[in-house]
Design an enzyme around this catalytic site. Structure first.
Site, short mmCIF file in Angstrom:
data_model
loop_
_atom_site.label_atom_id
_atom_site.label_comp_id
_atom_site.label_asym_id
_atom_site.label_seq_id
_atom_site.Cartn_x
_atom_site.Cartn_y
_atom_site.Cartn_z
N GLY A 1 0.82 -1.20 0.00
CA GLY A 1 0.00 0.00 0.00
C GLY A 1 0.85 1.25 0.00
O GLY A 1 0.50 2.26 -0.59
N ASP B 1 -3.77 13.83 1.21
CA ASP B 1 -3.34 15.05 1.92
C ASP B 1 -4.49 15.66 2.72
O ASP B 1 -4.27 16.20 3.80
CB ASP B 1 -2.83 16.10 0.91
CG ASP B 1 -1.33 15.98 0.70
OD1 ASP B 1 -0.69 15.17 1.42
OD2 ASP B 1 -0.79 16.69 -0.17
N ARG C 1 -5.94 12.87 5.61
CA ARG C 1 -5.00 12.36 6.63
C ARG C 1 -5.27 13.04 7.98
O ARG C 1 -5.23 12.42 9.03
CB ARG C 1 -3.59 12.69 6.16
CG ARG C 1 -2.49 11.95 6.87
CD ARG C 1 -1.15 12.34 6.23
NE ARG C 1 -1.01 11.83 4.88
CZ ARG C 1 -0.69 12.58 3.82
NH1 ARG C 1 -0.45 13.87 3.94
NH2 ARG C 1 -0.60 12.02 2.63
N ARG D 1 -11.26 4.34 42.26
CA ARG D 1 -10.53 3.19 42.77
C ARG D 1 -9.57 3.61 43.89
O ARG D 1 -8.81 4.56 43.73
CB ARG D 1 -9.73 2.58 41.61
CG ARG D 1 -8.82 1.45 42.00
CD ARG D 1 -9.61 0.18 42.21
NE ARG D 1 -8.78 -0.92 42.62
CZ ARG D 1 -9.24 -2.15 42.77
NH1 ARG D 1 -10.52 -2.42 42.51
NH2 ARG D 1 -8.46 -3.12 43.16
N HIS E 1 -1.89 8.76 43.95
CA HIS E 1 -0.54 8.18 43.98
C HIS E 1 0.25 8.81 42.83
O HIS E 1 -0.24 8.92 41.71
CB HIS E 1 -0.61 6.66 43.80
CG HIS E 1 -1.28 5.96 44.94
ND1 HIS E 1 -0.88 6.10 46.24
CD2 HIS E 1 -2.34 5.13 44.97
CE1 HIS E 1 -1.65 5.37 47.03
NE2 HIS E 1 -2.56 4.78 46.28
N GLY F 1 -5.58 -5.00 36.31
CA GLY F 1 -6.16 -6.25 35.80
C GLY F 1 -7.48 -6.03 35.09
O GLY F 1 -7.75 -6.65 34.05
N GLU G 1 -4.36 4.77 5.82
CA GLU G 1 -4.17 6.08 5.17
C GLU G 1 -2.71 6.54 5.24
O GLU G 1 -2.42 7.67 5.58
CB GLU G 1 -5.13 7.12 5.78
CG GLU G 1 -6.57 6.74 5.52
CD GLU G 1 -7.50 7.91 5.32
OE1 GLU G 1 -7.04 8.99 4.90
OE2 GLU G 1 -8.70 7.74 5.58
N GLY G 2 -1.84 5.62 4.90
CA GLY G 2 -0.42 5.91 4.93
C GLY G 2 0.18 5.52 6.26
O GLY G 2 -0.04 6.20 7.26
#
Lengths: 303, 383, 266
Positions: free
Chosen positions: B132, B241, B244, B269, B279, B341, B364-365
């Site tokens: 491609g 162009d 993208r 959590r 933390h 997890g 797309e590239g």
């Protein structure tokens, strides 16, 4: 409040065929009853009722406040009355107190119960009261005087309102995300057959039924009832978690509920950390007791 | 206005529309479509009804006629709900752009107008099984025979091919001429000799469909030649162009969803007696994710702004696409790490984001080609 | 038949609420505002259906609010309303719902109106005051908690359903009237992208607060308003109050008492 301040409590009754209502109201001991009992007032018209209520107020020397239940009718009537008589209004109050300089200070929930405000009502406060937020105490032996109020001239559109029929609802459980109360069950119910206990309590409270992911995954309950990160996010006024330990994905879906009750056998269950009230015990025995207590207090049959 | 970051009232409304559609209609179905590899045609039809499908087609031909920045704003909102669905919804923009760029008024009237007037899907046929990235070396042959061309060859990894009713196809009249031989065609699905191969079973973006398109003596009338003979490579590159940049926006959407989930989870959590967001190790992760997302969006918007203001943006669009898709991979990867997890489990959406984001580095590239373009464009300033 | 629908620009339902520094309302910083509060959106949908299904001539959307509230008007214009009126208030104004009703009534009085539609209540203050107060101020009947309505233009009568405790009442009443809608017959439509672009060109009239106040002076009744004294968020959860009990019945009774008297949720 009025009695404490040395004032009078006047009950205003508007409608048609109110004989039984007058007797029922007498039992709560108002000082006077103003009665507007007229066939033209059979169907509720806010336009007509507010005119009649305004007329009742005119006859009082110095009315301090107008209170009504925060039912559909009460919530519709009071703003209209306030606009007509130059009063102030606050619906769905949960607390009342006298305001310095006259009027009332009213607390009421806003944002779906996620916050509350205190509102100053200086001029004739017209306040609807949240059902169950205030206890009504019967005062046996009182015999208030019943005075008939002359019906003022009613606007033509108000007289043209006709009620054709009243359809009693089938008591469907409300949509989970809109339900003001949700009773939710988890693995602690031990099997799908025991969810009838959840449903019974939901029935007497007009509540929605929710479920934890564990029981939905186990096929006990439909996915539409799942509360939590991968299910529905709810914030009812009251959330009763039965046999739900409180896994993080469940808490995300219901922790913004205004009041949370947790019923769980395990006193260390995380659900107790975010609950307002906790009952350590088996949901299978607590639920039926709760259902019958509430059913009895509401005068509805125990399912 | 030289530089501005305040969206216009209209852009905010478009953003709100896309966000509402994404949240209410796409998101609830994303997990199921991913799991079962379903192609939710009702959602795509609804996207068309709301005007969210042919964004880059002029309004006179029934499209939405949006600027590239507006398209990017919409792409990010949609992708925050499901990257795969977004790819399928935006595939028309890619497939129709060659017609927008090189089509004659007659072709637009005859083909684009009825196409946009109802729900239809189109596919962009450039990539081939043999490669491609080296588009100039494509092998699909076109032969001129009287008043028509005959196409033979295969296109692979073609988005929406199983459902598409229209294809824009790139073929060579003479492989010796490399890019100078490449020519673009409009090919309806019902052309005899055109067939669709087996649908691919993909790692991610599974709500989108991908298949091979096979051309066996497919006759294409002269009227369906796009531009002139030998102009195809230029048309193809100009198309890429301009499409993208929205891939950068799509990557931003996926990354944003991953970051939002991770942030919420980190506040709920707890470990060692406090939310994990408190933390340092987790907070730093979230900060890095936020930095990369912000940078991705700015690069994407700037690239779109340049295109909308008539500037050449090969360098900037490649940078936007490349950086945003690479950043999306890192952000989604870290989101899983924040979830621990749980993040590895399919019950939570974050692992899907990682799988969906991966494609943004490839299609797309591929990002390797983007870097080649970036280096070339950049070095040109010194050569 | 001319229809007016009143809407309010409110914080999105999922917004995290924080108190403003003056302690009277939420801090609007970082809050996403929307018109998508269930009742107003339903009212807008129903107003549009009156035009599409019952031949109403025009639908005008009106709001009272700060500059940002123009978004709410644009949204309803994108849904299909014809014109909009914005009674513009300062960004930090905190208006009592009765004041809002007076401002609306003063302006609506000068506009053609056969049916004025409002949502049952706004999603933020949940007052549900504007509808029936508008009725009083405009001298029109008001019907609230309406769940269905069908106008008969010939007899100027509305056949309606309304919510009452425990069921639904089927009734009819004349219009012009003000209707507070509990829910509509159909899910509110999502504006399409082309309609959003078209709505930018629809007429939107601004009315200054001072102008609206002047117009409101002609209304009956004495203006009076409440004022928010303080705004409060529920205190952070600090662990459950545990119910001590011997029998399940005792647990149930204690719990119900607390829910009723302390939490006030039953």
């Amino acid at each position: 409040m009025s009695k404490a301040g040395g004032g009078e409590v006047v009950a205003g009754l508007v409608g048609a065929g109110l004989g039984a209502v007058v007797e029922a109201v007498k039992a709560y001991g108002p000082d006077r009853i103003l009665l507007a009992d007229d066939p033209r007032l059979r169907g509720f018209s806010a336009q007509a009722y507010s005119k009649v209520a305004a007329k009742m107020l005119e006859g009082l020397a110095d009315p301090k406040a107008v209170l009504a239940p925060a039912t559909a009718m009460g919530r519709e009537l009071l703003p209209r009355l306030a606009a007509e008589v130059g009063g102030t209004v606050a619906p769905d109050a949960t607390e009342l107190s006298p305001r310095e300089g006259g009027g009332l200070v009213v607390s009421r929930p806003i944002f779906g119960g996620r916050a509350s405000v205190q509102v100053d009502l200086p001029a004739l406060p017209c306040v609807s009261l949240r059902p169950n937020a205030f206890a009504a105490e019967p005062r046996p032996g009182s015999s208030p005087k019943v005075e008939n109020v002359a019906i003022p001239e009613l606007p033509a559109p108000a007289l043209a309102l006709k009620v054709e029929k009243t359809v009693v609802s089938r008591g469907d459980t409300p949509e989970l995300t809109e339900a003001p109360i949700i009773i939710s069950g988890g693995r602690g119910l031990k099997g799908p057959e025991n969810f009838v206990l959840i449903e019974n309590l939901a029935k007497v409270l007009g509540a929605g039924v929710g479920a934890s992911r564990a029981v939905v995954d186990a096929g006990w309950r439909p996915a539409s009832e799942q509360v939590g990160q991968t299910g529905k996010v709810v914030s009812p006024n009251l959330y009763v978690a039965c046999g739900i330990s409180g896994a993080i994905q469940h808490l995300v879906g219901m922790s913004s509920s205004r009041c949370i009750v947790a019923i769980n056998k395990d006193p260390a269950a995380p659900i107790f950390k975010i609950a307002n009230y906790g009952v350590v015990g088996d949901a299978l025995t607590i639920l039926p007791a709760l259902t019958s207590t509430i059913a009895k207090s509401r005068g509805v049959p125990v399912p | 206005m030289p530089i501005g970051f305040e969206l216009t009232a209209e852009q905010k409304e478009l953003q709100a529309l896309a966000a509402k559609f994404a949240k209410e209609e796409m998101a609830p179905r994303a997990a199921e479509c991913d799991k079962k590899g379903l192609f939710p045609e009702d959602i795509y039809r609804r996207a068309w009804e709301l005007g969210l499908m042919n964004l880059n087609v002029a309004t006179e031909y029934g499209g939405s006629g949006l600027a590239l920045l507006d398209q990017c704003i919409i792409a990010e909102e949609l992708a925050a709900a499901c990257g795969g669905m977004t790819t399928s919804i935006l595939a028309n923009c890619l497939a129709l752009q060659p017609i927008n760029l090189a089509g004659t008024p007659e072709q637009k009237e005859r083909i684009l107008k009825p196409f946009c007037a109802d729900y239809h899907l189109a596919s962009f046929g450039l990539t081939e099984p043999s490669g491609g990235s080296d588009a100039a070396a494509l092998k699909t042959r076109a032969e001129k025979k009287g008043d028509h061309y005959v196409l033979n060859g295969q296109k692979c990894f073609i988005t929406n091919a199983p459902q598409a009713s229209l294809f824009t196809v790139f073929a060579t009249l003479d492989p010796e001429k490399r890019d100078k031989g490449i020519t673009a065609f409009i090919v309806p699905r019902d052309s005899p000799g055109l067939s669709i191969g087996k649908e691919e079973d993909k790692m991610g973006q599974r709500a989108s469909s991908t298949a091979t398109v096979i051309f066996e003596d497919v006759k294409v009338p002269e009227q369906n030649l796009l531009g002139k003979e030998g102009e195809g490579f230029r048309v193809g590159m100009m198309t890429l162009d301009s499409t993208r940049t929205p891939i950068g926006a799509l990557a931003c959407g996926i990354a944003r969803a991953a970051l939002d989930h991770a942030a919420k989870y980190s506040l709920e959590r707890t470990s060692f007696g406090k939310p994990i967001a408190q933390h340092q190790a987790i907070a730093a992760k979230l900060a890095n994710m936020a930095i990369e997302l912000e940078a991705s969006r700015l690069l994407t918007w700037r690239s779109a702004w340049l295109v909308d203001h008539g500037h050449r943006a090969s360098l900037e669009s490649s940078i936007a696409k490349c950086f945003s898709s690479d950043a999306a991979m890192r952000i989604c990867d870290e989101a899983i790490q924040v979830f621990g997890g749980y993040g590895y489990m399919k019950d939570y959406p974050v692992e899907k984001y990682l799988r969906d984001a991966k494609l943004c580095q490839i299609y797309e590239g591929a990002n390797e080609i983007q870097r080649q373009v970036i280096a070339r464009e950049f070095l040109r300033r010194f050569a | 038949m001319d229809v007016i629908v009143c809407v309010k620009h409110v914080p999105d339902a999922e917004t995290r609420l924080r108190a403003a520094s003056n302690g009277k309302w939420i801090d609007p910083d970082g809050v996403k505002f929307t018109v998508n509060n269930t009742y107003d959106e339903a009212a807008a949908e129903e107003a549009l259906r009156l035009k599409e299904k019952c031949g109403a001539k025009s639908v005008r959307v009106v709001t009272v609010g700060p500059p940002r509230a123009e978004e709410a008007l644009r949204y309803v214009l994108s849904m299909g309303a014809d014109e909009a009126t914005h009674i513009e208030t300062p960004a930090d104004a905190l208006l009592d719902p009765l004041t809002v009703a007076r401002l609306l009534a003063g302006v609506i009085k000068t506009l053609p109106h056969d049916i004025v539609m409002v949502g049952k209540q706004a999603a933020d203050d949940e007052a549900g005051v504007v509808g029936s107060a508008l009725g009083a101020l405009l001298g029109l009947p008001s019907y609230a908690f309406v769940t269905e309505l069908a106008p008969d233009a010939a007899t100027k009568t509305l056949k309606m359903h309304r919510y009452v405790e425990g069921g639904e009442e089927h009734f009819q009443g004349p219009f012009p009237a003000v209707i507070s809608l509990l829910k509509g017959a159909a899910d509110p439509r999502t504006p399409t992208l082309p309609n959003i672009l078209k709505a930018r060109k629809k007429p939107l009239t601004k009315v200054s607060l001072a102008d609206a106040q002047t117009r409101a002076q002609a209304l009956p009744g004495a203006p009076a308003s409440g004022a928010v004294r303080s705004f409060a968020l529920p205190p952070p959860k600090t662990g459950a109050k545990m119910i001590e009990y011997q029998t399940p019945d005792e647990a149930a009774e204690k719990l119900v008492k607390l829910l009723r008297e302390e939490a006030k949720v039953l």
